[in-house]
Write a protein that holds these residues in place. Structure first.
Motif, PDB file in Angstrom:
ATOM      1  N   ARG A 181      50.681  31.012  10.003  1.00 30.78           N
ATOM      2  CA  ARG A 181      50.766  30.244  11.604  1.00 30.78           C
ATOM      3  C   ARG A 181      49.964  31.126  12.423  1.00 30.78           C
ATOM      4  O   ARG A 181      49.415  30.889  13.248  1.00 30.78           O
ATOM      5  CB  ARG A 181      52.294  30.411  11.818  1.00 30.78           C
ATOM      6  CG  ARG A 181      53.184  29.432  11.088  1.00 30.78           C
ATOM      7  CD  ARG A 181      54.674  29.485  11.738  1.00 30.78           C
ATOM      8  NE  ARG A 181      54.809  28.696  12.866  1.00 30.78           N
ATOM      9  CZ  ARG A 181      55.922  28.888  13.593  1.00 30.78           C
ATOM     10  NH1 ARG A 181      56.986  29.611  13.179  1.00 30.78           N
ATOM     11  NH2 ARG A 181      56.142  28.060  14.584  1.00 30.78           N
ATOM     12  N   LEU A 232      46.933  29.971  14.331  1.00 31.81           N
ATOM     13  CA  LEU A 232      47.005  30.069  15.919  1.00 31.81           C
ATOM     14  C   LEU A 232      45.501  30.853  16.242  1.00 31.81           C
ATOM     15  O   LEU A 232      44.951  30.465  17.394  1.00 31.81           O
ATOM     16  CB  LEU A 232      47.926  31.204  16.393  1.00 31.81           C
ATOM     17  CG  LEU A 232      48.482  31.275  17.664  1.00 31.81           C
ATOM     18  CD1 LEU A 232      48.698  29.784  18.464  1.00 31.81           C
ATOM     19  CD2 LEU A 232      49.683  32.070  18.007  1.00 31.81           C
ATOM     20  N   SER A 265      51.042  24.580  19.130  1.00 32.89           N
ATOM     21  CA  SER A 265      51.326  23.179  18.579  1.00 32.89           C
ATOM     22  C   SER A 265      50.372  22.545  17.502  1.00 32.89           C
ATOM     23  O   SER A 265      50.619  22.155  16.521  1.00 32.89           O
ATOM     24  CB  SER A 265      51.651  22.175  19.514  1.00 32.89           C
ATOM     25  OG  SER A 265      50.787  21.828  20.425  1.00 32.89           O
ATOM     26  N   ASP A 314      50.376  24.712  14.493  1.00 34.66           N
ATOM     27  CA  ASP A 314      51.602  24.369  13.385  1.00 34.66           C
ATOM     28  C   ASP A 314      51.229  23.093  12.916  1.00 34.66           C
ATOM     29  O   ASP A 314      51.626  23.009  11.416  1.00 34.66           O
ATOM     30  CB  ASP A 314      52.901  24.424  14.233  1.00 34.66           C
ATOM     31  CG  ASP A 314      53.628  25.657  14.048  1.00 34.66           C
ATOM     32  OD1 ASP A 314      53.024  26.617  13.964  1.00 34.66           O
ATOM     33  OD2 ASP A 314      54.926  25.752  14.934  1.00 34.66           O
ATOM     34  N   ASP A 315      50.536  22.200  13.316  1.00 34.67           N
ATOM     35  CA  ASP A 315      50.024  20.836  12.718  1.00 34.67           C
ATOM     36  C   ASP A 315      49.287  21.428  11.675  1.00 34.67           C
ATOM     37  O   ASP A 315      49.368  20.847  10.362  1.00 34.67           O
ATOM     38  CB  ASP A 315      49.270  19.909  13.736  1.00 34.67           C
ATOM     39  CG  ASP A 315      50.266  19.202  14.656  1.00 34.67           C
ATOM     40  OD1 ASP A 315      51.605  19.385  14.305  1.00 34.67           O
ATOM     41  OD2 ASP A 315      49.910  18.919  15.442  1.00 34.67           O
ATOM     42  N   VAL A 367      49.108  24.049  10.001  1.00 37.78           N
ATOM     43  CA  VAL A 367      49.761  24.838   9.008  1.00 37.78           C
ATOM     44  C   VAL A 367      50.517  23.733   8.085  1.00 37.78           C
ATOM     45  O   VAL A 367      50.671  23.966   6.732  1.00 37.78           O
ATOM     46  CB  VAL A 367      50.963  25.901   9.473  1.00 37.78           C
ATOM     47  CG1 VAL A 367      51.792  26.337   8.368  1.00 37.78           C
ATOM     48  CG2 VAL A 367      50.326  26.911  10.255  1.00 37.78           C
ATOM     49  N   GLN A 368      51.076  22.698   8.763  1.00 39.24           N
ATOM     50  CA  GLN A 368      52.055  21.764   8.046  1.00 39.24           C
ATOM     51  C   GLN A 368      50.965  20.991   7.198  1.00 39.24           C
ATOM     52  O   GLN A 368      51.276  20.806   6.025  1.00 39.24           O
ATOM     53  CB  GLN A 368      52.747  20.974   9.043  1.00 39.24           C
ATOM     54  CG  GLN A 368      53.691  20.063   8.480  1.00 39.24           C
ATOM     55  CD  GLN A 368      54.476  19.100   9.417  1.00 39.24           C
ATOM     56  OE1 GLN A 368      54.235  19.314  10.605  1.00 39.24           O
ATOM     57  NE2 GLN A 368      54.841  17.844   8.951  1.00 39.24           N
ATOM     58  N   LEU A 380      48.079  17.574  22.297  1.00 40.78           N
ATOM     59  CA  LEU A 380      49.334  18.412  22.605  1.00 40.78           C
ATOM     60  C   LEU A 380      49.222  19.399  23.788  1.00 40.78           C
ATOM     61  O   LEU A 380      48.373  20.244  23.568  1.00 40.78           O
ATOM     62  CB  LEU A 380      49.961  18.876  21.418  1.00 40.78           C
ATOM     63  CG  LEU A 380      50.353  17.815  20.268  1.00 40.78           C
ATOM     64  CD1 LEU A 380      50.841  18.694  19.245  1.00 40.78           C
ATOM     65  CD2 LEU A 380      51.082  16.723  20.529  1.00 40.78           C
ATOM     66  N   GLU A 381      50.123  19.366  24.691  1.00 40.18           N
ATOM     67  CA  GLU A 381      50.242  20.438  25.580  1.00 40.18           C
ATOM     68  C   GLU A 381      50.834  21.716  24.904  1.00 40.18           C
ATOM     69  O   GLU A 381      51.651  21.535  24.030  1.00 40.18           O
ATOM     70  CB  GLU A 381      51.004  20.290  26.874  1.00 40.18           C
ATOM     71  CG  GLU A 381      50.878  18.880  27.608  1.00 40.18           C
ATOM     72  CD  GLU A 381      52.027  18.086  26.974  1.00 40.18           C
ATOM     73  OE1 GLU A 381      53.010  17.919  27.804  1.00 40.18           O
ATOM     74  OE2 GLU A 381      52.238  18.037  25.790  1.00 40.18           O
ATOM     75  N   PHE A 382      50.622  22.794  25.376  1.00 36.93           N
ATOM     76  CA  PHE A 382      51.487  24.018  24.669  1.00 36.93           C
ATOM     77  C   PHE A 382      52.219  24.904  25.589  1.00 36.93           C
ATOM     78  O   PHE A 382      52.263  24.826  26.879  1.00 36.93           O
ATOM     79  CB  PHE A 382      50.431  24.883  23.942  1.00 36.93           C
ATOM     80  CG  PHE A 382      49.049  25.380  24.601  1.00 36.93           C
ATOM     81  CD1 PHE A 382      49.380  26.727  25.136  1.00 36.93           C
ATOM     82  CD2 PHE A 382      48.105  24.404  25.091  1.00 36.93           C
ATOM     83  CE1 PHE A 382      48.068  27.124  25.974  1.00 36.93           C
ATOM     84  CE2 PHE A 382      47.037  25.046  25.645  1.00 36.93           C
ATOM     85  CZ  PHE A 382      47.002  26.084  26.309  1.00 36.93           C
ATOM     86  N   PHE A 383      53.215  25.642  25.022  1.00 39.78           N
ATOM     87  CA  PHE A 383      53.702  26.420  25.590  1.00 39.78           C
ATOM     88  C   PHE A 383      53.148  27.129  26.892  1.00 39.78           C
ATOM     89  O   PHE A 383      51.980  27.720  26.837  1.00 39.78           O
ATOM     90  CB  PHE A 383      54.500  27.499  24.922  1.00 39.78           C
ATOM     91  CG  PHE A 383      55.643  27.159  24.292  1.00 39.78           C
ATOM     92  CD1 PHE A 383      56.841  26.249  24.799  1.00 39.78           C
ATOM     93  CD2 PHE A 383      55.902  27.255  22.931  1.00 39.78           C
ATOM     94  CE1 PHE A 383      57.816  25.700  23.904  1.00 39.78           C
ATOM     95  CE2 PHE A 383      56.795  26.787  21.972  1.00 39.78           C
ATOM     96  CZ  PHE A 383      57.936  26.041  22.670  1.00 39.78           C
ATOM     97  N   THR A 384      53.905  27.192  27.973  1.00 35.02           N
ATOM     98  CA  THR A 384      53.279  27.725  29.254  1.00 35.02           C
ATOM     99  C   THR A 384      52.894  29.128  29.284  1.00 35.02           C
ATOM    100  O   THR A 384      52.000  29.598  29.729  1.00 35.02           O
ATOM    101  CB  THR A 384      54.121  27.708  30.610  1.00 35.02           C
ATOM    102  OG1 THR A 384      55.480  27.793  30.070  1.00 35.02           O
ATOM    103  CG2 THR A 384      54.082  26.230  31.088  1.00 35.02           C
ATOM    104  N   GLN A 422      56.889  34.158  16.023  1.00 30.76           N
ATOM    105  CA  GLN A 422      57.122  33.039  16.601  1.00 30.76           C
ATOM    106  C   GLN A 422      58.415  32.241  16.264  1.00 30.76           C
ATOM    107  O   GLN A 422      58.885  32.568  15.270  1.00 30.76           O
ATOM    108  CB  GLN A 422      55.969  31.832  16.170  1.00 30.76           C
ATOM    109  CG  GLN A 422      54.614  32.339  16.795  1.00 30.76           C
ATOM    110  CD  GLN A 422      53.602  31.327  16.214  1.00 30.76           C
ATOM    111  OE1 GLN A 422      53.727  29.981  16.760  1.00 30.76           O
ATOM    112  NE2 GLN A 422      52.698  31.582  15.217  1.00 30.76           N
ATOM    113  N   LEU A 469      58.004  23.380   9.049  1.00 27.07           N
ATOM    114  CA  LEU A 469      57.190  24.049   8.203  1.00 27.07           C
ATOM    115  C   LEU A 469      57.852  24.510   6.868  1.00 27.07           C
ATOM    116  O   LEU A 469      57.230  25.221   6.096  1.00 27.07           O
ATOM    117  CB  LEU A 469      56.522  25.212   8.883  1.00 27.07           C
ATOM    118  CG  LEU A 469      55.695  24.803  10.018  1.00 27.07           C
ATOM    119  CD1 LEU A 469      54.947  26.050  10.543  1.00 27.07           C
ATOM    120  CD2 LEU A 469      54.565  23.688   9.810  1.00 27.07           C
TER     121      LEU A 469
END
Lengths: 168, 250
Positions: free
Chosen positions: A16, A20, A27, A30-31, A33-34, A79-83, B61, B67
């Motif tokens: 991750r 990143l 987000s 993570d896609d 990574v998935q 996708l928006e990401f965490f602020t 995180q 995952l």
């Protein structure tokens, strides 16, 4: 199976982090990574080489990243990401200095970011990196040298490291 | 064996601990008498060290249940089974012929996920199976609301369920394919659990009409405002759900 999953679970935080540092967005990272885990798990029997599991997964993830990047620019607006990525910093003064190295790092091209992360942060050997990138070890070394210089240049002036001078 | 003066490659190999012991000593001796080169090497070492420190945080995180290798394995298995099923259905349909073939196609296409499936999934994972510790544990709405507001701007307020005997006790951040989500768990004295779930409507801005559905032993009430999708998940048909219905309008 469980044994493998256990090993994977230990590596996932590293995947991750790598994702990143490539995509810069939690987000879509993570896609990535998935997708990589899916790829890895579905080709486990036939493709998985002997040797470091982590390096193999890094290779899959890096290729997925490049593919996705080439295929479309969807990633940019995905996708928006965490602020804020505010949490979990080791200590104040350390993070102040490190923050600017991080900023410099973020400005490097993807391949240089990947190289520095593999070698400097994850501690992979030149040979493992050469396998991932499918280039000779010598090429890894010269690219690494360029990446280090680029990072140094970008962070120069931002970091005020104590300079030692020999006084006669 | 390296030769002196060292090449730049040797310097990097030194930084990365990839020189042999004898080469390393040789190089260190050389550096001790060449302060300028030593300073450069030190700067690179420092960069590497700072990078390690700066990226250390990225290992911490919040866990993303999507995952988990075991879940991914299950999902892959299910997908391949579904593909097989679709293929079989099409084959049969082709045998029967034209019109019904079209129908079968519609049927296979209609397997889009139901609304807020992720909220139910999160409830099962965290409220029922209790995997993974919470990101935040509190008593009551105040602190929880503040925590939530850090991640979701202008979201609806957390429902006040005190009348039904429930208090917010823990919060978890999750990431989903629609974007970052959070689940807040409420508990009553008897240990019954209800979850409040929030996430963005996703890249397609998929907003939900107010509704509810049950899935196995659970019930999900869902709705949207202009910014987010929401769901409340509770055990369906239980006294708890009834109590909630009586005291609360979603």
């Amino acid at each position: 199976m469980n044994d493998i999953d256990e090993q994977l679970r230990e590596i996932i935080p590293r995947l991750r982090r790598f994702a990143l540092s490539l995509s810069r967005q939690p987000s879509s990272a993570d896609d990535l990574v998935q997708a990589s885990l899916e790829r890895a798990l579905s080709s486990w029997g036939e493709k998985r080489p002997e040797g470091d599991l982590r390096a193999w997964l890094f290779a899959i993830l890096y290729r997925q990243f490049l593919d996705a990047h080439r295929r479309s620019r969807r990633y940019a607006r995905m996708l928006e990401f965490f602020t804020g990525r505010d949490d979990a910093q080791p200590s104040v003064e350390r993070s102040v200095v490190a923050q600017s190295t991080l900023e410099a790092f973020d400005r490097l091209p993807a391949e240089q970011r990947a190289l520095l992360l593999w070698v400097s942060v994850e501690g992979l050997s030149y040979k493992e990196v050469a396998t991932i990138l499918d280039v000779p070890t010598g090429t890894v070394m010269s690219r690494l040298s360029r990446a280090r210089q680029a990072l140094r240049q970008l962070s120069d002036g931002e970091i005020t490291s104590p300079s030692l001078r020999i006084l006669k | 064996m390296i030769s002196l003066p060292p090449s730049e490659r040797d310097l990097h190999a030194y930084i990365d601990h990839q020189l042999s012991e004898s080469d390393r000593r040789l190089l260190e001796t050389y550096l001790s008498s060449h302060p300028q080169l030593a300073a450069q090497v030190q700067a690179w070492q420092q960069d590497a060290q700072q990078l390690r420190a700066a990226l250390g945080g990225a290992l911490q995180q919040p866990v993303n249940p999507n995952l988990d290798p075991t879940l991914i394995r299950q999902r892959l298995k299910r997908q391949s089974r579904r593909h097989l099923a679709s293929a079989a259905l099409l084959l049969i349909a082709l045998g029967v012929g034209g019109l019904s073939g079209w129908q079968a196609r519609e049927m296979t296409l209609a397997s889009a996920p139901l609304p807020m499936t992720d909220a139910l999934q999160a409830y099962r994972l965290f409220a029922q199976q209790g995997v993974l510790p919470a990101d935040l544990e509190v008593r009551g709405n105040g602190a929880m609301q503040a925590w939530l507001d850090r991640y979701f701007t202008q979201a609806e307020r957390l429902p006040d369920l005190r009348e039904a005997g429930f208090q917010a006790v823990s919060g978890r951040l999750l990431s989903t394919d629609q974007g970052p989500a959070a689940m807040v768990l409420y508990e009553d004295q008897g240990g019954h659990r209800i979850s409040f779930y929030i996430r963005p409507p996703g890249p397609k801005n998929y907003l939900l009409p107010r509704g509810s559905r049950s899935d196995g032993e659970l019930q999900a009430d869902y709705w949207s405002d202009s910014g987010y999708n929401y769901a409340m998940v509770s055990p369906s048909g239980s006294a708890v759900a009834q109590r909630l219905q009586d005291t609360q309008k979603f």
